[in-house]
Design a protein around this motif. Structure first.
Motif, PDB file in Angstrom:
ATOM      1  N   HIS A   1      -3.054   5.091   9.090  1.00  0.00           N
ATOM      2  CA  HIS A   1      -4.357   5.130   8.428  1.00  0.00           C
ATOM      3  C   HIS A   1      -5.170   3.860   8.714  1.00  0.00           C
ATOM      4  O   HIS A   1      -6.376   3.934   8.964  1.00  0.00           O
ATOM      5  N   VAL A   2      -4.509   2.711   8.663  1.00  0.00           N
ATOM      6  CA  VAL A   2      -5.204   1.449   8.949  1.00  0.00           C
ATOM      7  C   VAL A   2      -5.751   1.478  10.369  1.00  0.00           C
ATOM      8  O   VAL A   2      -6.896   1.070  10.626  1.00  0.00           O
TER       9      VAL A   2
ATOM     10  N   ILE B   1       0.843  -1.201   0.000  1.00  0.00           N
ATOM     11  CA  ILE B   1       0.000   0.000   0.000  1.00  0.00           C
ATOM     12  C   ILE B   1       0.877   1.248   0.000  1.00  0.00           C
ATOM     13  O   ILE B   1       0.600   2.222  -0.713  1.00  0.00           O
ATOM     14  N   ALA B   2       1.943   1.216   0.791  1.00  0.00           N
ATOM     15  CA  ALA B   2       2.849   2.359   0.856  1.00  0.00           C
ATOM     16  C   ALA B   2       3.447   2.656  -0.516  1.00  0.00           C
ATOM     17  O   ALA B   2       3.535   3.825  -0.931  1.00  0.00           O
ATOM     18  N   ARG B   3       3.841   1.610  -1.230  1.00  0.00           N
ATOM     19  CA  ARG B   3       4.412   1.819  -2.563  1.00  0.00           C
ATOM     20  C   ARG B   3       3.359   2.354  -3.527  1.00  0.00           C
ATOM     21  O   ARG B   3       3.643   3.240  -4.350  1.00  0.00           O
ATOM     22  N   ALA B   4       2.138   1.821  -3.428  1.00  0.00           N
ATOM     23  CA  ALA B   4       1.072   2.246  -4.337  1.00  0.00           C
ATOM     24  C   ALA B   4       0.699   3.711  -4.136  1.00  0.00           C
ATOM     25  O   ALA B   4       0.401   4.428  -5.093  1.00  0.00           O
ATOM     26  N   LEU B   5       0.725   4.162  -2.888  1.00  0.00           N
ATOM     27  CA  LEU B   5       0.310   5.535  -2.576  1.00  0.00           C
ATOM     28  C   LEU B   5       1.490   6.494  -2.413  1.00  0.00           C
ATOM     29  O   LEU B   5       1.284   7.685  -2.164  1.00  0.00           O
ATOM     30  N   VAL B   6       2.690   5.934  -2.520  1.00  0.00           N
ATOM     31  CA  VAL B   6       3.926   6.725  -2.368  1.00  0.00           C
ATOM     32  C   VAL B   6       3.946   7.430  -1.011  1.00  0.00           C
ATOM     33  O   VAL B   6       4.082   8.656  -0.908  1.00  0.00           O
ATOM     34  N   VAL B   7       3.758   6.648   0.029  1.00  0.00           N
ATOM     35  CA  VAL B   7       3.843   7.150   1.400  1.00  0.00           C
ATOM     36  C   VAL B   7       4.680   6.161   2.203  1.00  0.00           C
ATOM     37  O   VAL B   7       5.068   5.103   1.704  1.00  0.00           O
TER      38      VAL B   7
ATOM     39  N   ASP C   1       5.556   3.396   5.281  1.00  0.00           N
ATOM     40  CA  ASP C   1       4.859   2.289   5.946  1.00  0.00           C
ATOM     41  C   ASP C   1       4.166   2.787   7.210  1.00  0.00           C
ATOM     42  O   ASP C   1       3.055   2.345   7.538  1.00  0.00           O
ATOM     43  N   HIS C   2       4.835   3.692   7.930  1.00  0.00           N
ATOM     44  CA  HIS C   2       4.257   4.222   9.169  1.00  0.00           C
ATOM     45  C   HIS C   2       2.954   4.971   8.883  1.00  0.00           C
ATOM     46  O   HIS C   2       1.981   4.849   9.645  1.00  0.00           O
TER      47      HIS C   2
END
Length: 220
Positions: A188-189, A174-180, A182-183
């Motif tokens: 958000h989760v 998800i981090a790679r997909a949204l370019v954010v 991991d933290h």
């Protein structure tokens, strides 16, 4: 921190085998065993374990019914065990409040890992398995759909997070997909789950489909 575990299975060899494996771990303790679903519910109520392994097919009360009985009153995370690799069992297990689903022939290391993953609040289905099982079952299932209005509780970014959770992506993916970072994803989760009254990521997968956020069979 010691992970406290209850095991329910009507086959004594399965129960004792799993108990021996898990009790041997330095961070785990089997605090209760049961031979049927009703006894499992009583054991969880009495011992309040962190994790309960429930056989899907047991006398008196099956594992799915036991999970439903415990869902509203216990913080125990449920792992459903079965010898049957069938979509309906997976879907019904998740809907009942289970955090995951394992076949009884699971390897020793995978069993131990599954308990740790469930304790950490993660889903016990690999992304590819999540997509195949949930997509196939929901496509052929009829009945009331969850109220889409609950999605209004989420910000636009949180909806994106739920969408990607529903597709079975890990935090790193998800981090790679949204370019954010991991933290950021983890934050958000942690916000999405309580807003939708979801216990864990496994429940988020169900919510993404039942609210219509993900349309079964659709791509992208």
């Amino acid at each position: 921190m010691t992970i406290r575990i209850a095991i329910a299975d009507d086959q004594e060899l399965v129960r004792s085998g799993f108990a021996m494996i898990l009790d041997a771990q330095p961070d785990m303790e089997v605090v209760a065993e049961a031979a049927d679903g009703a006894a499992a519910v009583s054991a969880v109520r009495e011992h309040r374990p962190d994790i309960a392994l429930l056989d899907v097919r047991m006398p008196v009360m099956d594992g799915i019914e036991a999970a439903k009985a415990l869902r509203a009153e216990s913080g125990t995370r449920i792992i459903i065990l079965t010898t049957f690799d069938q979509d309906d069992y997976v879907y019904e297990s998740l809907r009942a409040g289970a955090s995951g689903f394992l076949l009884k022939d699971v390897r020793r290391d995978d069993l131990v890992h599954a308990v740790r993953v469930a304790h950490a609040g993660e889903a016990l289905l690999a992304p590819a398995v999540t997509r195949r099982l949930i997509d196939d079952v929901v496509r052929h299932r009829t009945g009331p759909r969850a109220d889409r209005a609950v999605l209004d509780r989420l910000t636009a970014r949180e909806r994106e997070i739920l969408l990607l959770l529903g597709r079975g992506l890990s935090n790193a993916e998800i981090a790679r997909a949204l370019v954010v970072s991991d933290h950021t994803v983890k934050t958000h989760v942690s916000s999405v789950l309580p807003k939708l009254a979801l216990r864990d990521r496994a429940q988020a997968v169900i919510a993404a489909y039942e609210t219509g956020l993900i349309v079964p069979g659709a791509s992208g």
